[in-house]
Design an enzyme around this catalytic site. Structure first.
Site, PDB file in Angstrom:
ATOM      1  CG  HIS A  19      -0.253  -5.917   6.452  1.00  0.00           C
ATOM      2  ND1 HIS A  19      -0.370  -7.247   6.315  1.00  0.00           N
ATOM      3  CD2 HIS A  19       0.370  -5.647   5.403  1.00  0.00           C
ATOM      4  CE1 HIS A  19       0.125  -7.871   5.603  1.00  0.00           C
ATOM      5  NE2 HIS A  19       0.716  -6.937   4.850  1.00  0.00           N
ATOM      6  CE  LYS A  43       2.419 -14.497  -4.347  1.00  0.00           C
ATOM      7  NZ  LYS A  43       2.653 -12.999  -4.396  1.00  0.00           N
TER       8      LYS A  43
HETATM    9  P1  ADP Z   1       3.938  -9.100   2.465  1.00  0.00           P
HETATM   10  O1  ADP Z   1       4.985  -8.377   1.570  1.00  0.00           O
HETATM   11  O2  ADP Z   1       4.383  -9.082   3.907  1.00  0.00           O
HETATM   12  O3  ADP Z   1       3.466 -10.222   1.847  1.00  0.00           O
HETATM   13  P2  ADP Z   1       1.732  -7.687   1.281  1.00  0.00           P
HETATM   14  O4  ADP Z   1       2.007  -8.115   0.070  1.00  0.00           O
HETATM   15  O5  ADP Z   1       0.370  -7.909   1.959  1.00  0.00           O
HETATM   16  O6  ADP Z   1       2.672  -8.130   2.404  1.00  0.00           O
HETATM   17  O7  ADP Z   1       2.090  -6.300   1.432  1.00  0.00           O
HETATM   18  C1  ADP Z   1       1.282  -5.089   1.065  1.00  0.00           C
HETATM   19  C2  ADP Z   1       1.955  -3.960   1.346  1.00  0.00           C
HETATM   20  O8  ADP Z   1       2.075  -3.701   2.644  1.00  0.00           O
HETATM   21  C3  ADP Z   1       3.264  -3.778   1.001  1.00  0.00           C
HETATM   22  O9  ADP Z   1       3.154  -2.119   0.349  1.00  0.00           O
HETATM   23  C4  ADP Z   1       4.150  -3.973   1.674  1.00  0.00           C
HETATM   24  O10 ADP Z   1       5.504  -3.169   1.534  1.00  0.00           O
HETATM   25  C5  ADP Z   1       3.460  -3.535   3.042  1.00  0.00           C
HETATM   26  N1  ADP Z   1       3.981  -4.136   4.166  1.00  0.00           N
HETATM   27  C6  ADP Z   1       3.973  -5.399   4.426  1.00  0.00           C
HETATM   28  N2  ADP Z   1       4.343  -5.657   5.698  1.00  0.00           N
HETATM   29  C7  ADP Z   1       4.824  -4.485   6.251  1.00  0.00           C
HETATM   30  C8  ADP Z   1       5.503  -3.930   7.624  1.00  0.00           C
HETATM   31  N3  ADP Z   1       5.867  -4.862   8.259  1.00  0.00           N
HETATM   32  N4  ADP Z   1       5.585  -2.704   7.762  1.00  0.00           N
HETATM   33  C9  ADP Z   1       5.221  -1.777   6.777  1.00  0.00           C
HETATM   34  N5  ADP Z   1       4.562  -1.884   5.341  1.00  0.00           N
HETATM   35  C10 ADP Z   1       4.385  -3.471   5.510  1.00  0.00           C
END
Ligand code: ADP
Length: 168
Positions: A19, A43
């Site tokens: 992130h 959730k």
């Molecule tokens: P996760 O899918 O890990 O639970 P989130 O729901 O918080 O994470 O994801 C929020 C956004 O961040 C989404 O667009 C997801 O694709 C992106 N994201 C999550 N992990 C990564 C990463 N390692 N690299 C790039 N983008 C990411």
């Protein structure tokens, strides 16, 4: 010139280096970055929303300062597109790790565009060093006693360990 406001929504349960890579890069594209921790009542996740937001704030603040952009953090419990509109954002930022992210994220981006054509979704490809990181796997590794220091900031790791210990 118009202020470019970007909204990056996610669960951030907890914020990972993946992130943070997206946040650092998004900060170069906008004047004002709004980070939204989504709260889904059905959730609940592992960390409480206020804990997720505090970890996100601590980790993202130096990145926004380095890029010279304004940073705002919110929680939201409805549609990301509604939260983006409320924040005044013209852009929704999402990260793409792999083909399954691509399929889901593009579909979601198109549905959001149908709901509000004034908001454009911008996809950033995950960085090569952080592409494999997923919050869900980080939590599984921590629950099995693994070292998660390569995936999340120290404060996130401590919060995860504490939440897992409290659940046990
Ligand atoms: P996760 O899918 O890990 O639970 P989130 O729901 O918080 O994470 O994801 C929020 C956004 O961040 C989404 O667009 C997801 O694709 C992106 N994201 C999550 N992990 C990564 C990463 N390692 N690299 C790039 N983008 C990411």
């Amino acid at each position: 010139m118009k202020t470019r406001i970007g909204f990056y929504p996610g669960s951030f349960d907890p914020v990972t280096y993946g992130h943070l890579d997206i946040i650092a890069r998004a900060a170069r594209l906008v004047d004002h970055l709004v980070l939204g921790a989504g709260v889904h009542y059905g959730k609940p996740g592992l960390l409480a929303p206020d804990v997720r937001l505090a970890l996100l704030k601590d980790a993202a603040t130096p990145l926004a300062a380095k890029a010279g952009v304004k940073l705002t953090l919110i929680t939201f419990d409805g549609l990301a597109v509604d939260a983006a509109r409320k924040a005044g954002a013209g852009l929704i930022i999402r990260g793409l790790r792999d083909a399954s992210d691509f399929d889901y994220e593009v579909q979601m981006g198109q549905m959001n565009a149908a709901m509000d054509p004034t908001i454009e979704t911008v996809f950033l490809a995950a960085g090569p060093g952080t592409r494999m990181i997923a919050s869900s796997l980080v939590k599984q590794i921590a629950a099995m006693g693994g070292d998660i220091s390569a995936f999340v900031p120290d404060q996130s790791a401590a919060a995860i360990r504490q939440a897992i210990a409290e659940r046990a």
